[in-house]
Design a protein around this motif. Sequence first.
Motif, mmCIF file in Angstrom:
data_model
loop_
_atom_site.group_PDB
_atom_site.id
_atom_site.type_symbol
_atom_site.label_atom_id
_atom_site.label_comp_id
_atom_site.label_asym_id
_atom_site.label_seq_id
_atom_site.Cartn_x
_atom_site.Cartn_y
_atom_site.Cartn_z
ATOM 1 N N VAL A 127 -9.234 -14.173 -7.941
ATOM 2 C CA VAL A 127 -8.293 -12.586 -7.726
ATOM 3 C C VAL A 127 -9.065 -12.137 -6.225
ATOM 4 C CG1 VAL A 127 -6.644 -10.920 -7.545
ATOM 5 C CG2 VAL A 127 -7.424 -12.050 -9.527
ATOM 6 N N LEU A 128 -7.997 -12.208 -5.424
ATOM 7 C CA LEU A 128 -8.223 -11.814 -3.663
ATOM 8 C C LEU A 128 -7.501 -10.612 -3.738
ATOM 9 C CD1 LEU A 128 -10.250 -11.897 -1.241
ATOM 10 C CD2 LEU A 128 -8.261 -13.333 -0.101
ATOM 11 N N LEU A 129 -7.490 -9.135 -3.650
ATOM 12 C CA LEU A 129 -6.484 -7.956 -3.290
ATOM 13 C C LEU A 129 -7.121 -7.858 -2.365
ATOM 14 C CD1 LEU A 129 -4.329 -5.713 -5.396
ATOM 15 C CD2 LEU A 129 -6.877 -4.173 -5.076
ATOM 16 N N VAL A 130 -5.151 -8.010 -1.952
ATOM 17 C CA VAL A 130 -4.711 -7.848 -0.598
ATOM 18 C C VAL A 130 -3.751 -6.517 -0.428
ATOM 19 C CG1 VAL A 130 -3.147 -8.815 1.454
ATOM 20 C CG2 VAL A 130 -4.714 -9.866 0.157
ATOM 21 N N GLY A 131 -4.362 -5.572 0.135
ATOM 22 C CA GLY A 131 -3.450 -4.244 0.192
ATOM 23 C C GLY A 131 -2.345 -4.749 1.473
ATOM 24 N N ASN A 132 -0.992 -4.542 1.450
ATOM 25 C CA ASN A 132 -0.563 -5.327 2.902
ATOM 26 C C ASN A 132 0.591 -3.948 2.891
ATOM 27 O OD1 ASN A 132 0.520 -6.911 4.869
ATOM 28 N ND2 ASN A 132 2.581 -7.530 3.991
ATOM 29 N N LYS A 133 0.644 -3.884 4.445
ATOM 30 C CA LYS A 133 2.087 -2.471 5.109
ATOM 31 C C LYS A 133 0.784 -1.605 5.259
ATOM 32 C CE LYS A 133 5.567 -4.517 2.395
ATOM 33 N NZ LYS A 133 6.842 -3.880 2.309
ATOM 34 N N ALA A 134 -0.790 -1.751 5.745
ATOM 35 C CA ALA A 134 -1.249 -1.012 6.440
ATOM 36 C C ALA A 134 -0.595 0.204 7.521
ATOM 37 C CB ALA A 134 -2.534 -1.211 6.511
ATOM 38 N N ASP A 135 0.082 -0.781 7.694
ATOM 39 C CA ASP A 135 0.559 -0.335 9.167
ATOM 40 C C ASP A 135 1.647 0.646 9.236
ATOM 41 O OD1 ASP A 135 4.158 -1.612 9.735
ATOM 42 O OD2 ASP A 135 2.818 -2.431 8.375
ATOM 43 N N VAL A 136 2.374 1.201 7.904
ATOM 44 C CA VAL A 136 2.533 2.343 7.865
ATOM 45 C C VAL A 136 2.335 3.525 7.646
ATOM 46 C CG1 VAL A 136 4.875 0.842 7.690
ATOM 47 C CG2 VAL A 136 3.842 2.303 5.729
ATOM 48 N N LEU A 137 1.068 3.271 7.356
ATOM 49 C CA LEU A 137 0.292 4.792 6.854
ATOM 50 C C LEU A 137 0.216 5.148 7.784
ATOM 51 C CD1 LEU A 137 -1.807 3.409 3.747
ATOM 52 C CD2 LEU A 137 0.243 4.774 4.143
ATOM 53 N N PRO A 138 -0.454 7.053 8.052
ATOM 54 C CA PRO A 138 -0.852 7.945 9.376
ATOM 55 C C PRO A 138 -2.337 7.530 9.532
ATOM 56 C CG PRO A 138 -0.182 8.572 7.536
ATOM 57 C CD PRO A 138 -0.562 7.729 7.107
ATOM 58 N N LYS A 139 -2.176 6.930 11.108
ATOM 59 C CA LYS A 139 -3.427 6.430 12.120
ATOM 60 C C LYS A 139 -4.552 7.805 11.014
ATOM 61 C CE LYS A 139 -1.836 3.685 15.047
ATOM 62 N NZ LYS A 139 -0.769 3.166 14.080
ATOM 63 N N SER A 140 -3.988 8.672 10.956
ATOM 64 C CA SER A 140 -5.007 9.655 11.010
ATOM 65 C C SER A 140 -6.088 9.107 9.174
ATOM 66 C CB SER A 140 -5.022 11.133 10.887
ATOM 67 O OG SER A 140 -3.436 10.810 9.348
ATOM 68 N N LEU A 141 -5.566 8.490 8.936
ATOM 69 C CA LEU A 141 -5.972 8.267 7.679
ATOM 70 C C LEU A 141 -7.114 6.988 8.216
ATOM 71 C CD1 LEU A 141 -6.121 8.332 4.806
ATOM 72 C CD2 LEU A 141 -4.094 6.701 4.665
ATOM 73 N N ILE B 218 0.690 -0.953 0.137
ATOM 74 C CA ILE B 218 0.084 0.138 0.252
ATOM 75 C C ILE B 218 1.001 1.314 0.149
ATOM 76 C CG2 ILE B 218 -0.598 0.269 2.728
ATOM 77 C CD1 ILE B 218 -3.019 0.310 0.234
ATOM 78 N N PHE B 219 1.645 1.175 0.412
ATOM 79 C CA PHE B 219 3.193 1.965 0.236
ATOM 80 C C PHE B 219 3.992 2.330 -0.896
ATOM 81 C CE2 PHE B 219 7.256 3.650 1.399
ATOM 82 C CZ PHE B 219 6.758 4.826 1.628
ATOM 83 N N ASP B 220 3.643 1.601 -1.678
ATOM 84 C CA ASP B 220 4.180 1.503 -3.200
ATOM 85 C C ASP B 220 3.053 0.921 -4.145
ATOM 86 O OD1 ASP B 220 5.817 1.986 -5.299
ATOM 87 O OD2 ASP B 220 6.882 0.093 -4.831
ATOM 88 N N PHE B 221 1.755 1.920 -3.580
ATOM 89 C CA PHE B 221 1.168 0.661 -4.823
ATOM 90 C C PHE B 221 1.140 1.109 -6.221
ATOM 91 C CE2 PHE B 221 -3.550 0.917 -6.979
ATOM 92 C CZ PHE B 221 -3.662 -0.231 -6.451
ATOM 93 N N ASN B 222 1.587 1.688 -6.741
ATOM 94 C CA ASN B 222 1.543 2.057 -8.639
ATOM 95 C C ASN B 222 2.597 0.742 -8.318
ATOM 96 O OD1 ASN B 222 0.714 5.030 -7.137
ATOM 97 N ND2 ASN B 222 -0.191 4.717 -9.447
ATOM 98 N N GLY B 223 3.740 1.519 -7.399
ATOM 99 C CA GLY B 223 4.734 -0.040 -7.585
ATOM 100 C C GLY B 223 4.304 -1.076 -7.992
ATOM 101 N N SER B 224 3.875 -1.675 -7.421
ATOM 102 C CA SER B 224 2.995 -3.036 -6.746
ATOM 103 C C SER B 224 1.739 -3.671 -8.267
ATOM 104 C CB SER B 224 3.460 -2.970 -5.610
ATOM 105 O OG SER B 224 2.185 -2.723 -4.797
ATOM 106 N N LEU B 225 1.522 -2.805 -8.770
ATOM 107 C CA LEU B 225 0.664 -3.307 -9.517
ATOM 108 C C LEU B 225 0.915 -4.683 -10.437
ATOM 109 C CD1 LEU B 225 -1.654 -0.168 -10.378
ATOM 110 C CD2 LEU B 225 -1.931 -2.457 -9.125
ATOM 111 N N ILE B 226 0.539 -5.537 -10.980
ATOM 112 C CA ILE B 226 1.242 -5.579 -12.306
ATOM 113 C C ILE B 226 0.708 -6.025 -13.105
ATOM 114 C CG2 ILE B 226 1.033 -8.412 -13.309
ATOM 115 C CD1 ILE B 226 1.490 -9.266 -10.333
ATOM 116 N N PRO B 227 0.511 -5.557 -14.105
ATOM 117 C CA PRO B 227 -0.380 -5.267 -15.727
ATOM 118 C C PRO B 227 -0.705 -5.881 -16.025
ATOM 119 C CG PRO B 227 1.921 -3.832 -16.212
ATOM 120 C CD PRO B 227 1.798 -4.555 -14.530
#
Length: 376
Positions: A110-124, A90-99
Motif C-alpha cells: 500500500v502506497l499512502l497518499v495524503g492529498n489536498k496538501a494545498d489547502v493547509l496553511p503555508k506555515s505548516l 489530509i483535510f479530512d484525515f480521520n474521515g478518509s481512513l478505511i478501517p
Amino acid sequence: MTETETVDNSLYCIGCGAKLQTTDPDAAGYLPEKSLQKAQQEGKDAYCKRCFRLRHYNEIQPVGLTDDDFLRLLNLLGKQDALIVNVVDIFDFNGSLIPGLHRFVGSNPVLLVGNKADVLPKSLKRTRLRTWLDHQAHDNGLHPVETILMSAKDKADVAELLRRIEKYREGRDVYFVGVTNTGKSTLINAILKQTTGVDDLITTSRFPGTTLDQIRLELEDGAGLIDTPGIIYRKQMAHYLDAKDLRLVSPTKVIRPRTYQLNMEQTLFLAGLARLDYVRGPRAGFTAYVDNMLLIHRTKLENADDFYDRQKGKMLQPPRADSEHELPPLVRVEFTPTEDSDIVFAGLGWISVPAGAVVAAYAPKGVDVVMRPAMI
Ligand SMILES: Nc1nc2c(ncn2[C@@H]2O[C@H](COP(=O)(O)OP(=O)(O)OP(=O)(O)O)[C@@H](O)[C@H]2O)c(=O)[nH]1
Ligand SMILES: [Mg+2]
C-alpha cells in the motif's frame, strides 16, 4: 489508451465506470440510444447522462449504490497481485481512513497518499506533516511502503507520485482506492494529463459518490491504472449539506487559521453545523482550521442553546432554512485533552485546543467528532 470496451462487448462510461445502458434513465450508466450509436460509430469514449450533467452543469443524479457494492469491490483487491494506492484527504484525515484496509488488500503493498496538501496553511512544514501522517497511519493500523504528501494541483507532486508508483508497482496493476471525495479520479486525471496530454478524462466532482465502478486505463507496459469508487461514510458532514454548501467541506483555497482567545464558559459556533464549548480552564487560544467562508460565531455558553434554536438556518447558515436535507440535532461530547489536541468535526475541519482544557464538542447526530494529537 482507454478501455471502455470489454470482452462481452458491453460499453462502460469513461467518466464514472458504469456499464452503459439505454433502457432506464434513472439507473447508472444511462444514455440515449442515439448518443450510444454515435459514440460507437465514431469509436469515441462515451459518457453517460449523469456524467454529462455533472461535467457541464455540476448537477448530481443520485443512483443507488450501497456500501456492500463498495466492499465487494475492495474484497476483490485481495485476489489481485497489484500495488494499492490509498488516497486520503489530509483535510479530512480521520474521515478518509478505511478501517481494516490491509485485510481487504491482502499482502499487496500500500502506497499512502495524503492529498489536498494545498489547502493547509503555508506555515505548516511538509516534513513535519509527513511525520504526523506516518504516525497517524501507524496508530490506525496502516503499514504503507511509503507515505506521500501532495496536491493533485501541483505538477511536480504528480510527477513524484508517478515515480513512486513506478518504483513500487514492479510491472503490476495499480489500484487507486479510498473514501469518496479524496481525489482519486483527480489524481488519475493529473497523471494522464502529464503522460499523454489528455485533459479531464474521468468525471470528478464535490459530490460524494462520483465514480460508480472501476475505470481501467492502460499503462505503457499494458498493466492497468485503475480508478475505483470511493467508500461512502454516512458519518461525513457532506451528506447533510446542500449542493451549494459542499464547497465548505472541500476547500479550494489555503485555509487561514482563525484564533479566538476564549474565557471559560464561551462557545464557538461553526455556522449551524457544529459547536465547541469551552467548559473549564484559564483564558486560552483556540484556533479553527475550517474553510475561510465558514461562519464562526462566538457567544456566551449560558445563551448558546437558546441562540442556536433562534438562529439556526438564519444567522447560523448552513443549514439553509429551505434545505433539502434535514440536519439531525446536535449531539454533545465532552473532551479533556492531556496534550495539545485537535477536535475534529468529520469533513468540516478542526479546532485546536490546549492541553488541560475541558471542552464539549457538538455535531449533528451521526457525524463523527474525534480528538487527535494536534496536527499543527
Ligand atoms: N484543494 C484540492 N482539491 C482537490 C484535490 N484533489 C481533488 N480535489 C477536489 O476534491 C473533490 C473530489 O475529487 P474526486 O477526484 O472526484 O474524488 P474521488 O476520490 O474520485 O471521489 P469518488 O469518485 O466519489 O470516490 C473535487 O472537487 C476535486 O476538485 C487537491 O489536491 N486539492
Ligand atoms: Mg472518483
